[in-house]
Design a protein around this motif. Sequence first.
Motif, PDB file in Angstrom:
ATOM      1  N   ILE A  83      33.469 -12.313  26.746  1.00 54.18           N
ATOM      2  CA  ILE A  83      33.071 -13.124  27.905  1.00 54.18           C
ATOM      3  C   ILE A  83      31.796 -12.565  28.525  1.00 54.18           C
ATOM      4  O   ILE A  83      30.828 -13.289  28.764  1.00 54.18           O
ATOM      5  CB  ILE A  83      34.212 -13.180  28.956  1.00 54.18           C
ATOM      6  N   PHE A  84      31.768 -11.239  28.756  1.00 51.19           N
ATOM      7  CA  PHE A  84      30.562 -10.659  29.335  1.00 51.19           C
ATOM      8  C   PHE A  84      29.389 -10.759  28.368  1.00 51.19           C
ATOM      9  O   PHE A  84      28.243 -10.890  28.777  1.00 51.19           O
ATOM     10  CB  PHE A  84      30.802  -9.212  29.760  1.00 51.19           C
ATOM     11  N   THR A 110      34.968  -3.346  33.865  1.00 43.17           N
ATOM     12  CA  THR A 110      36.016  -4.350  34.053  1.00 43.17           C
ATOM     13  C   THR A 110      37.213  -4.036  33.162  1.00 43.17           C
ATOM     14  O   THR A 110      38.357  -4.160  33.591  1.00 43.17           O
ATOM     15  CB  THR A 110      35.460  -5.757  33.746  1.00 43.17           C
ATOM     16  N   ALA A 111      36.950  -3.613  31.922  1.00 44.29           N
ATOM     17  CA  ALA A 111      38.054  -3.231  31.035  1.00 44.29           C
ATOM     18  C   ALA A 111      38.812  -2.040  31.626  1.00 44.29           C
ATOM     19  O   ALA A 111      40.045  -2.010  31.629  1.00 44.29           O
ATOM     20  CB  ALA A 111      37.523  -2.899  29.645  1.00 44.29           C
ATOM     21  N   VAL A 135      33.199  -2.946  25.196  1.00 45.63           N
ATOM     22  CA  VAL A 135      31.765  -2.686  25.076  1.00 45.63           C
ATOM     23  C   VAL A 135      31.267  -3.062  23.680  1.00 45.63           C
ATOM     24  O   VAL A 135      30.188  -3.645  23.530  1.00 45.63           O
ATOM     25  CB  VAL A 135      31.452  -1.213  25.400  1.00 45.63           C
ATOM     26  N   THR A 136      32.078  -2.765  22.657  1.00 47.33           N
ATOM     27  CA  THR A 136      31.672  -3.117  21.290  1.00 47.33           C
ATOM     28  C   THR A 136      31.447  -4.621  21.172  1.00 47.33           C
ATOM     29  O   THR A 136      30.398  -5.073  20.705  1.00 47.33           O
ATOM     30  CB  THR A 136      32.763  -2.697  20.276  1.00 47.33           C
ATOM     31  N   PHE A 137      32.440  -5.405  21.614  1.00 51.44           N
ATOM     32  CA  PHE A 137      32.320  -6.852  21.443  1.00 51.44           C
ATOM     33  C   PHE A 137      31.326  -7.467  22.405  1.00 51.44           C
ATOM     34  O   PHE A 137      30.741  -8.511  22.109  1.00 51.44           O
ATOM     35  CB  PHE A 137      33.696  -7.525  21.521  1.00 51.44           C
ATOM     36  N   THR A 180      38.919  -7.102  24.063  1.00 57.26           N
ATOM     37  CA  THR A 180      38.009  -7.924  23.270  1.00 57.26           C
ATOM     38  C   THR A 180      37.524  -9.128  24.078  1.00 57.26           C
ATOM     39  O   THR A 180      36.324  -9.441  24.082  1.00 57.26           O
ATOM     40  CB  THR A 180      38.700  -8.398  21.986  1.00 57.26           C
ATOM     41  N   ALA A 181      38.472  -9.781  24.774  1.00 60.24           N
ATOM     42  CA  ALA A 181      38.108 -10.985  25.536  1.00 60.24           C
ATOM     43  C   ALA A 181      37.107 -10.644  26.633  1.00 60.24           C
ATOM     44  O   ALA A 181      36.106 -11.350  26.812  1.00 60.24           O
ATOM     45  CB  ALA A 181      39.361 -11.617  26.143  1.00 60.24           C
TER      46      ALA A 181
END
Lengths: 515, 515
Positions: free
Chosen positions: A242-243, A275-276, A287-289, A237-238
């Motif tokens: 951030i992205f 990155t995830a 990607v969702t957030f 989520t973070a």
Amino acid sequence: MEFLNLTEIFPTTVKPSYRLFVVDFNRIRSPMTVVLWLIVACILKFGYTLQPKAFKKLPESCFLILVGLIIGGILRSLNAHDVMPLSPLMFFFFLLPPVIFDAGYYMPNRLFFDHLGTILLYAVVGTIFNAFALSISLWGIGYTGIYGTFIPFLDLFLFSALISAVDPVAVLGVFDELKVDKVLYILVFGESLLNDAVSVVLYNVTQALIQIGSENITGNDILIGVAAFFVVAAGGTAIGVIFGYFGGIATRYTKRIEIIEPVVVFLVAYLADMTAELFYMSSILSVTFCGITMKNYSLLNMSESSCLTVKKTVKALSNLTETLIFILLGVSTVNDTQEWNTSFIGLTILLCTVYRTVGVFILTAIANPLRLHKLTVKDQIVMSWGGLRGAVAFALVYMINSGSINNQPLFASATISVVFFTVFVQGCTMKPLLLALKIPIGVDEEASLSERLHVKFQDHLVAGMELISGSTGKPTQRLRYKAMDRQYIRPLLLGQAHSLDPKTVESIQLNGFAS
Amino acid sequence: MEFLNLTEIFPTTVKPSYRLFVVDFNRIRSPMTVVLWLIVACILKFGYTLQPKAFKKLPESCFLILVGLIIGGILRSLNAHDVMPLSPLMFFFFLLPPVIFDAGYYMPNRLFFDHLGTILLYAVVGTIFNAFALSISLWGIGYTGIYGTFIPFLDLFLFSALISAVDPVAVLGVFDELKVDKVLYILVFGESLLNDAVSVVLYNVTQALIQIGSENITGNDILIGVAAFFVVAAGGTAIGVIFGYFGGIATRYTKRIEIIEPVVVFLVAYLADMTAELFYMSSILSVTFCGITMKNYSLLNMSESSCLTVKKTVKALSNLTETLIFILLGVSTVNDTQEWNTSFIGLTILLCTVYRTVGVFILTAIANPLRLHKLTVKDQIVMSWGGLRGAVAFALVYMINSGSINNQPLFASATISVVFFTVFVQGCTMKPLLLALKIPIGVDEEASLSERLHVKFQDHLVAGMELISGSTGKPTQRLRYKAMDRQYIRPLLLGQAHSLDPKTVESIQLNGFAS
């Protein structure tokens, strides 16, 4: 793990004697394969629209899987297995991200955050409950010897973990077509997105525990597993948020390079995904957030034509990859070897359905007292029956190391069976079920004029009061108001309303606030 | 030659003991590398706009190559050569097609076909003249021993063939920015597109002749070479036109699958590219003519928002890959080993410039008596000086088999030198030259109202006369009138003008006929 070798300098194909007509398929094999599969997807999508109306009762996802099965059969008979591009990493790296980004970027934020508590309950507690209930039941029943083979508990748990999660692509495939009530939709679809962290952690931790060996597991390992869930979920989520912010900020400056403005959105989203994956966090959450966060800014910052381009491109890509996922699901089923075990597979399908229903009803009983919008028994039936499994489970089961887990072929066929059962039986009966329950379908997403007026009036009132008082409300709404404030309300308050082009105001409203 | 292995099922990365924090770059290496290079391209494109005005005299292409050189230097000092993705096939398969498709799809058809004769003269005769003149001169001068090494004629001819062709990406980079007179632009840019068949054939045939050995060459081999030119040129064009028609027809039916409509255009174009590559035909001609043909139909068939999406996506992709080509040109220069030879390289640069000028002046003397729009001496100076070489030559020189041609490293450094000389010296002095010659720059492409009215009036008049008489004019115009007829004129003649939405008429005019 290098599968797209960019650094290789290719040797030239030297033709010793010059020939006027040469056919060299190997040179273009890979890009051509991708293009041809995409064209197959377009043709099938077109073909679906040509069906006689009588056949239209079949949801598109079922149609695509069926044709995929036929294509797979033909390829198998031609011994052309190698044209099958659905490897698990290919799925997670290229086919899934567009679908998830579409979901995040065009997520109706207000609806999603209003129901976030309930969604999280289903996604986290529900998925864990399903995984444990299924694995313990399968393990207990295994002692009767009904499977004809012994399956260790951890192996069963690994399988249960991957089969318990509701699948976003499968849910989209059925719910999107039926245009079911938006609260029901967001609850099931939201769950399917947010349960990713649970399945990733349960899957990875169980694999690690199997490596350690069940006799060596300590309480510490279990604790690490619990901690891993928070790391994977919060980390994913973070990274996404951030992205998302970064992308939002970037679009403030892309006016100078407007020609490539739409690409920036995609690059940032894909960077969030990669990155995830780099840190083994939940890429679906990321990607969702990323989408949820970025759109708050990018839709207001970018030019109207860039917004339209992003929208059309996202929709086209996600639709195409979704189509391809279903087709390749069919093709892979034929191509791969599995192990059949009637009692195990039958039991799995039965228990999956039962525990899904039990889970939904228990969790709704917990959630309902805290909800404004109570979920009726009818709603709960639809949510239970709408818990489709799909390609994510399919990809995960093929990522199981068959060297260390002997039952991988059995799990593969059980996964395929559950996926097919949910997509075909549950997917096809969804519409009759909704009709029988008298739940309205074909609901237009467009709100009524009165509703939009009232929502907007309240928004403006709150924004104005917040602007004057200097304090702000819910964090999710604050974002919207801030942007609104800068572009929209401040000029109004400063008496510069005439400086706003009516078309701009309209487009801001439609893009940013209609959700 | 398999470089994007789709069929491999990747082994899972099993983590023996579960760790909370894992970094696994290898797994995402390839997609991440691509994304990061694209982000570098975006950042540099943005960076260029931030430069103080005083520095803006540097064309964007030069700026990008310079930064590429710096990045290359840093990567070299870090020993990180392997992040360099510009292999020749990567260039021809992924970076070049978007730029060429953009050129074809948004080619001003009328302008292009009006000047087609002259363009072909420069592209075919001009390029062949340059290749022969350069190779014979270099070979003759070689007998003085000035190079310090013997270079066989065929090797020199191979090198001359690849360095003689004017480069579309380099020409676009300079001419697009200056917005030079559109006739000059179409002549140079058209040449750079259509000379591809010449360079492909000269390059391939010479490589084959070198394999055969100069002592074994018969008249037959030369004849085959001549025939090959027609096969490669006609084949590439035919593939492009066929796929263009196919794409045009396809867009008649994509209304049913409007969500993926824009993708169809790209898939067809890429299929045209790959099919040409499959048969070793000219892929540049194929993609160019696919675009030229398809747009006649697709712009009228597709919905307005799909047309806009295609346009914005094509422009964004071509701009981004063009940017990347220049950056990677700089990076590759530092990364690769070359062999320096002052006399050979100096002579090559000198002779390239001289023969380009000689060629242009001779061919213009032939063309001018047949042209309505005579080319002045000033025009010819600009065309000579605008004959930039670029990344195509660069990619071709690295595709030379250094095993069979010992001088490959020398040819590589000579190619880089010529490319840099043309892009930097000629590119940077282009604007002062135009100003000195008093040739207007910054010409807006938008025609004046009176011009547009007159052109459109004539179009309608001709179309109406053709409709009544039943016979049609130039084939290139016929296409346009046919489409116009169906959508636009027939309703007018049938008295259904009121059935046409004024906005539709306007958009048809803007999209289809303004060129």
